[in-house]
Design an enzyme around this catalytic site. Structure first.
Site, PDB file in Angstrom:
ATOM      1  N   ASP A  35       0.826  -1.285  -0.025  1.00 50.08           N
ATOM      2  CA  ASP A  35      -0.104   0.001   0.258  1.00 50.08           C
ATOM      3  C   ASP A  35       0.773   1.250  -0.032  1.00 50.08           C
ATOM      4  O   ASP A  35       0.611   2.268  -0.766  1.00 50.08           O
ATOM      5  CB  ASP A  35      -0.801   0.130   1.217  1.00 50.08           C
ATOM      6  CG  ASP A  35      -1.757  -0.904   1.212  1.00 50.08           C
ATOM      7  OD1 ASP A  35      -1.898  -1.869   0.063  1.00 50.08           O
ATOM      8  OD2 ASP A  35      -2.789  -0.959   2.109  1.00 50.08           O
ATOM      9  N   TYR A  38       2.135   2.176  -3.399  1.00 52.62           N
ATOM     10  CA  TYR A  38       1.043   2.601  -4.125  1.00 52.62           C
ATOM     11  C   TYR A  38       0.900   4.411  -3.621  1.00 52.62           C
ATOM     12  O   TYR A  38       0.499   4.956  -4.367  1.00 52.62           O
ATOM     13  CB  TYR A  38      -0.215   1.981  -4.061  1.00 52.62           C
ATOM     14  CG  TYR A  38      -1.297   2.313  -4.656  1.00 52.62           C
ATOM     15  CD1 TYR A  38      -1.684   1.967  -5.982  1.00 52.62           C
ATOM     16  CD2 TYR A  38      -2.198   3.543  -4.123  1.00 52.62           C
ATOM     17  CE1 TYR A  38      -2.717   2.385  -6.756  1.00 52.62           C
ATOM     18  CE2 TYR A  38      -3.385   3.864  -4.807  1.00 52.62           C
ATOM     19  CZ  TYR A  38      -3.573   3.480  -6.256  1.00 52.62           C
ATOM     20  OH  TYR A  38      -4.651   3.912  -6.797  1.00 52.62           O
ATOM     21  N   ASP A  39       0.613   4.475  -2.405  1.00 55.97           N
ATOM     22  CA  ASP A  39       0.668   5.812  -1.884  1.00 55.97           C
ATOM     23  C   ASP A  39       1.551   6.909  -2.425  1.00 55.97           C
ATOM     24  O   ASP A  39       1.359   7.860  -2.928  1.00 55.97           O
ATOM     25  CB  ASP A  39       0.651   5.876  -0.603  1.00 55.97           C
ATOM     26  CG  ASP A  39      -0.484   5.309   0.142  1.00 55.97           C
ATOM     27  OD1 ASP A  39      -1.631   4.918  -0.663  1.00 55.97           O
ATOM     28  OD2 ASP A  39      -0.745   4.937   1.326  1.00 55.97           O
ATOM     29  N   LYS A 123     -28.120 -12.916  -9.535  1.00 60.16           N
ATOM     30  CA  LYS A 123     -28.968 -11.568  -9.455  1.00 60.16           C
ATOM     31  C   LYS A 123     -28.485 -10.894  -8.247  1.00 60.16           C
ATOM     32  O   LYS A 123     -29.135 -11.194  -7.068  1.00 60.16           O
ATOM     33  CB  LYS A 123     -30.623 -11.993  -9.351  1.00 60.16           C
ATOM     34  CG  LYS A 123     -31.468 -10.924  -9.824  1.00 60.16           C
ATOM     35  CD  LYS A 123     -32.757 -11.127 -10.015  1.00 60.16           C
ATOM     36  CE  LYS A 123     -33.670  -9.882 -10.498  1.00 60.16           C
ATOM     37  NZ  LYS A 123     -33.432  -8.872  -9.589  1.00 60.16           N
ATOM     38  N   ARG A 144     -30.987   3.514 -13.131  1.00 60.51           N
ATOM     39  CA  ARG A 144     -31.937   2.846 -14.082  1.00 60.51           C
ATOM     40  C   ARG A 144     -33.241   4.019 -13.983  1.00 60.51           C
ATOM     41  O   ARG A 144     -33.774   4.260 -15.063  1.00 60.51           O
ATOM     42  CB  ARG A 144     -32.406   1.862 -13.574  1.00 60.51           C
ATOM     43  CG  ARG A 144     -33.386   1.138 -14.337  1.00 60.51           C
ATOM     44  CD  ARG A 144     -33.467  -0.521 -13.960  1.00 60.51           C
ATOM     45  NE  ARG A 144     -34.531  -1.015 -15.054  1.00 60.51           N
ATOM     46  CZ  ARG A 144     -35.916  -1.179 -14.437  1.00 60.51           C
ATOM     47  NH1 ARG A 144     -36.401  -0.379 -13.646  1.00 60.51           N
ATOM     48  NH2 ARG A 144     -36.769  -1.535 -15.650  1.00 60.51           N
ATOM     49  N   GLU A 181     -24.388  -3.758 -11.499  1.00 59.07           N
ATOM     50  CA  GLU A 181     -25.077  -3.565 -10.582  1.00 59.07           C
ATOM     51  C   GLU A 181     -24.164  -3.115  -9.422  1.00 59.07           C
ATOM     52  O   GLU A 181     -23.052  -3.427  -9.309  1.00 59.07           O
ATOM     53  CB  GLU A 181     -25.651  -4.854  -9.970  1.00 59.07           C
ATOM     54  CG  GLU A 181     -26.643  -4.740  -8.739  1.00 59.07           C
ATOM     55  CD  GLU A 181     -28.107  -4.718  -9.485  1.00 59.07           C
ATOM     56  OE1 GLU A 181     -28.126  -4.433 -10.759  1.00 59.07           O
ATOM     57  OE2 GLU A 181     -28.971  -4.903  -8.687  1.00 59.07           O
ATOM     58  N   LYS A 308     -29.627 -16.238 -19.092  1.00 58.54           N
ATOM     59  CA  LYS A 308     -30.082 -15.345 -20.528  1.00 58.54           C
ATOM     60  C   LYS A 308     -29.557 -16.237 -21.620  1.00 58.54           C
ATOM     61  O   LYS A 308     -28.484 -16.846 -21.745  1.00 58.54           O
ATOM     62  CB  LYS A 308     -28.811 -14.277 -20.344  1.00 58.54           C
ATOM     63  CG  LYS A 308     -29.347 -13.296 -19.467  1.00 58.54           C
ATOM     64  CD  LYS A 308     -28.219 -12.097 -19.323  1.00 58.54           C
ATOM     65  CE  LYS A 308     -28.588 -11.018 -18.207  1.00 58.54           C
ATOM     66  NZ  LYS A 308     -27.611 -10.277 -17.766  1.00 58.54           N
ATOM     67  N   LYS A 332     -35.665 -16.758  -8.655  1.00 63.99           N
ATOM     68  CA  LYS A 332     -35.146 -16.169  -7.433  1.00 63.99           C
ATOM     69  C   LYS A 332     -35.065 -17.383  -6.371  1.00 63.99           C
ATOM     70  O   LYS A 332     -35.580 -18.329  -6.623  1.00 63.99           O
ATOM     71  CB  LYS A 332     -36.433 -15.050  -6.949  1.00 63.99           C
ATOM     72  CG  LYS A 332     -36.408 -13.692  -7.704  1.00 63.99           C
ATOM     73  CD  LYS A 332     -36.744 -12.833  -6.902  1.00 63.99           C
ATOM     74  CE  LYS A 332     -36.950 -11.584  -7.959  1.00 63.99           C
ATOM     75  NZ  LYS A 332     -37.533 -10.273  -7.307  1.00 63.99           N
ATOM     76  N   CYS A 454     -28.344 -21.958  38.255  1.00 66.74           N
ATOM     77  CA  CYS A 454     -28.917 -21.619  37.337  1.00 66.74           C
ATOM     78  C   CYS A 454     -29.347 -22.744  36.144  1.00 66.74           C
ATOM     79  O   CYS A 454     -28.284 -23.342  35.635  1.00 66.74           O
ATOM     80  CB  CYS A 454     -28.641 -20.353  36.448  1.00 66.74           C
ATOM     81  SG  CYS A 454     -29.448 -19.898  34.824  1.00 66.74           S
TER      82      CYS A 454
HETATM   83  S1  IVH Z   1     -30.122  -8.258 -16.992  1.00 66.31           S
HETATM   84  C1  IVH Z   1     -32.676  -7.024 -20.011  1.00 66.31           C
HETATM   85  N1  IVH Z   1     -28.597  -9.233 -14.957  1.00 66.31           N
HETATM   86  O1  IVH Z   1     -32.259  -7.009 -11.630  1.00 66.31           O
HETATM   87  C2  IVH Z   1     -32.282  -7.597 -18.741  1.00 66.31           C
HETATM   88  N2  IVH Z   1     -30.215  -7.778 -14.390  1.00 66.31           N
HETATM   89  O2  IVH Z   1     -35.237  -6.630 -12.965  1.00 66.31           O
HETATM   90  C3  IVH Z   1     -31.806  -6.782 -17.863  1.00 66.31           C
HETATM   91  N3  IVH Z   1     -29.867  -7.386 -11.596  1.00 66.31           N
HETATM   92  O3  IVH Z   1     -32.692  -3.791 -12.762  1.00 66.31           O
HETATM   93  C4  IVH Z   1     -31.391  -6.929 -16.582  1.00 66.31           C
HETATM   94  N4  IVH Z   1     -28.495  -8.933 -11.466  1.00 66.31           N
HETATM   95  O4  IVH Z   1     -30.920  -4.108 -11.315  1.00 66.31           O
HETATM   96  C5  IVH Z   1     -29.453  -8.409 -15.331  1.00 66.31           C
HETATM   97  N5  IVH Z   1     -26.996 -10.529 -13.718  1.00 66.31           N
HETATM   98  C6  IVH Z   1     -27.853  -9.509 -14.029  1.00 66.31           C
HETATM   99  C7  IVH Z   1     -28.592  -8.927 -12.801  1.00 66.31           C
HETATM  100  C8  IVH Z   1     -29.596  -7.899 -13.215  1.00 66.31           C
HETATM  101  C9  IVH Z   1     -29.373  -7.926 -10.950  1.00 66.31           C
HETATM  102  C10 IVH Z   1     -31.117  -6.556 -11.618  1.00 66.31           C
HETATM  103  C11 IVH Z   1     -31.028  -5.289 -12.289  1.00 66.31           C
HETATM  104  C12 IVH Z   1     -32.076  -4.939 -13.001  1.00 66.31           C
HETATM  105  C13 IVH Z   1     -33.279  -6.028 -12.304  1.00 66.31           C
HETATM  106  C14 IVH Z   1     -33.981  -6.685 -13.244  1.00 66.31           C
END
Ligand code: IVH
Length: 696
Positions: A35, A38-39, A123, A144, A181, A308, A332, A454
């Site tokens: 560190d 770096y400083d 997520k 957003r 995020e 995805k 979820k 006790c």
């Molecule tokens: S993709 C078109 N990937 O979840 C797809 N979203 O309801 C756009 N989020 O507002 C989102 N982790 O804040 C995506 N790996 C991830 C995510 C993610 C968290 C949140 C994000 C978004 C909400 C979607």
């Protein structure tokens, strides 16, 4: 002053190095520089920029913090809308196959067509951001908002060390928007709240404690003063794309989501290492299950996973329904926070006598289990949260940790006082045995002082009593104590000596031979020593060496049981905490009864005369020694003082009574004068040791 070419070159080189080391440190968690080094680089760059302000570019590593507080945030329109994502309604792992089936149907795939390839991501439970880079330099960060219009938070986001101010690597695209995020790690959140609690305790009225990491992160991002935002440690994960220059005009050519994630990592963004490719529903389910098992051990909160479709061509083919892509879904896990009603507040006593306030709740399903109890931790927390019977509270169960009450729902807390239950107060009596419950200075917990009697502490007390360094009753371990107490055969220590061979041999899994050994061990333990016996009582703060000192000093047990706090303080190494603890313990009639019963059972030890009392005229006084004394070495002076009962400390504070100063006394002398501490020389010290202190 014209910028010398040399200065410009040096600044560029420093900037490059600093960016690289910050990436190694914050994103890859693999620092190469100490560190301090770096400083040094950082300070050198700062100095150069001070001399040549025109070198201070917005993407300079020195430009993370700074900027003035804002009056409000500017609204901006996203070039490409930030969409939301569909949530799979079936939260069991099978939910993943429903998504795969829909994708296959939309794509018109026959049953025997190959599996669709997906990218599986976490997520994250934070706040979505759009980060715009032009020619590789961060020019804008926005929330957003409603997906069309967000708020510009560039100043605050610049303080997030994990977000590059400049994209790494050669030839950045003219324009790219990276989405992801911003969140707060649980450890950072806990530390932040700890600091918040300290501020509140110090009387800072407009500070608050945050309910969860997401709230704390959102609060930091939307903080108008970037200097404050900088003190709220945020992290970031990249997962998506906004506007980008097309490949034919110099943009990157990625064909899959996975390629993009790798591109993000190459540019210097953190990408979660759990991210994985999957083929078909079975692998999606496996991912959901794997992450479900890891969830609690992750250093940050997630509320699910996201699947995805990997191929961007297939994504385009699938398109959108209303504002949600057909190619992605959020899957979820059971929520870690729920609302429920407080039915009662009870106080539980732990094995070691610690009292914990616990809220009894209307049953609620949180974090995968039904919860009916949630801890309020201790008196201070309970008071801070001000939870009352009848309140609606937020209950949190994250991981294997015990469920806790996060706080009262604001609407519920806002009800008039006469419509709510009474304010909770900690009892000063143990709810299990009625002995005094005390909270020692500097401690957060109340403890029951009836350790020997006790019911809550029974097992612990017996195990401690039987331990090798105490009464050394061989064979009386965890399992057996559990068995004996649960069967109601032992309530307090003397019951041990009433156990006969028949009772022991009659226990489940107990061989005659073992029963005989335990009977013998019990018999042998009756002949013991005073230090062992005293240590075996399990009095708080009385370790083996203190027990030895006490035995030596008083000679007999009754002397110890009846000594006043002042008399106890005369014992070597006994301070106010130990003295009070002993006094409180022997003031509980139940504890004394147990001791008497043990003696009646035949426990005995050699008792002696109290040690010749050396006068200890300096008990309760604190000395500090500094400089070179004319005749005594510092060690000798210390010995003499300690023998006379004084405490010798290493530094001067308000608690110091005397500073003994010799030749070449330095900062300690200055400090003593500042604080008005009495300063004496060796001659005066010897006089005090000889004649004691004058009265008053
Ligand atoms: S993709 C078109 N990937 O979840 C797809 N979203 O309801 C756009 N989020 O507002 C989102 N982790 O804040 C995506 N790996 C991830 C995510 C993610 C968290 C949140 C994000 C978004 C909400 C979607």
């Amino acid at each position: 002053m014209a910028t010398s070419k040399e200065a410009a070159r040096e600044a560029a080189a420093l900037s490059e190095q600093l960016h690289r080391h910050a990436h190694l440190y914050y994103v890859l968690d693999a620092p190469e520089l100490p560190d301090a080094e770096y400083d040094k680089l950082f300070q050198r760059l700062q100095a150069l920029e001070a001399e040549h302000p025109e070198l201070r570019t917005p993407d300079s590593p020195t430009q993370r913090v700074g900027g003035k507080p804002l009056d409000g945030f500017t609204k901006i329109r996203h070039k490409v809308p930030m969409l939301s994502i569909r949530t799979e309604t079936d939260i069991t792992p099978a939910g993943a196959s429903a998504f795969d089936a829909r994708v296959r149907k939309e794509l018109g795939l026959a049953e025997d067509a190959p599996q669709v390839e997906y990218v599986c991501e976490l997520k994250f439970d934070g706040l979505a951001l759009n980060l715009r880079y032009e020619a590789g330099v961060l020019v804008q960060a926005a929330t957003r908002g409603d997906g069309e219009i967000g708020e510009e938070v560039t100043q605050n986001i610049r303080t997030v060390q994990q977000i590059p101010l400049r994209l790494r690597g050669e030839s950045p695209p003219p324009v790219v928007e990276v989405r992801g995020e911003v969140y707060m790690k649980r450890a950072d959140f806990d530390a932040l709240n700890e600091r918040q609690r300290e501020k509140i305790a110090a009387g800072q009225k407009n500070e608050k404690v945050f309910v969860n990491p997401r709230n704390a992160a959102a609060g930091a991002v939307r903080q108008l003063d970037p200097a404050i935002a900088a003190r709220r440690p945020l992290s970031f994960f990249a997962y998506g794309l906004g506007e980008v220059t097309p490949p034919e005009q110099g943009g990157p050519s990625c064909e899959t989501q996975f390629d993009w994630l790798q591109q993000f990592a190459a540019w210097g963004f953190p990408v979660a290492q759990q991210t994985a490719r999957a083929r078909g529903a079975i692998e999606l389910i496996a991912f959901h299950e794997t992450i479900g098992r890891q969830r609690d051990a992750l250093p940050y909160d997630i509320d699910g996973v996201v699947y995805k479709v990997d191929s961007l061509a297939l994504q385009r083919q699938l398109g959108f329904v209303s504002r949600e892509p057909r190619w992605a879904v959020a899957h979820k896990y059971p929520a870690q926070e729920q609302l429920t009603e407080v039915l009662a507040i009870e106080v539980q006593v732990g094995r070691t006598g610690k009292l914990t306030p616990v809220a009894k709740l209307a049953p609620v399903f949180v974090g995968g289990v039904t919860v009916t109890n949630a801890t309020l931790h201790n008196e201070d927390e309970a008071r801070r949260k001000d939870v009352r019977v009848g309140d609606t509270v937020i209950v949190r169960r994250a991981g294997d940790v015990i469920p806790e009450v996060v706080g009262v729902l604001p609407e519920s807390a806002a009800r008039p006082d006469d419509k709510r239950g009474p304010v909770f107060t900690m009892p000063h009596q143990c709810p299990v045995c009625g002995s005094a419950a005390v909270r020692e200075e500097g401690e957060v917990d109340y403890r029951c002082t009836g350790g020997l009697f006790c019911g809550a502490q029974r097992k612990e007390a017996i195990l401690h009593f039987a331990a090798r360094r105490a009464l050394d009753i061989e064979g009386l371990g965890d399992k057996l104590v559990e068995q004996l107490v649960d069967a109601g055969l032992i309530r307090t220590l003397p019951d041990l000596y009433k156990l006969g061979f028949t009772t022991l041999a009659g226990l489940e899994r107990m061989a005659d031979k073992s029963a005989k050994n335990i009977v013998d061990a019990l018999e042998a333990s009756k002949t013991t020593t005073l230090p062992r016996f005293l240590f075996g009582l399990g009095i708080r703060h009385i370790g083996e060496s203190t027990a030895r000192d006490l035995a030596l000093h008083f000679g007999r047990l009754d002397g110890i049981m009846d000594a006043s706090e002042a008399e106890l303080l005369e014992v070597n190494d006994v301070g106010p905490v130990v003295a009070t603890s002993l006094r409180t313990f022997f003031d509980q009639p139940h504890n004394r009864e147990v001791v008497e019963h043990l003696r009646a059972c035949g426990l005995h030890w050699p008792e002696g005369e109290p040690a010749a009392r050396t006068p200890r005229p300096l008990v309760g006084k604190t000395f500090v020694i500094t400089g070179t004394l004319p005749t005594l070495s510092r060690e000798e002076a210390k010995d003499k003082l300690e023998t006379a009962g004084a405490k010798v400390a290493g530094s001067v504070s308000k608690k110091t009574d005397f500073l003994v100063a010799g030749e070449e006394a330095g900062s300690k002398l200055v400090k003593a004068r500042d604080l008005g501490v009495a300063v004496i020389d060796e001659a005066r010290l010897l006089e005090i040791l000889d004649k004691g202190l004058p009265e008053g």
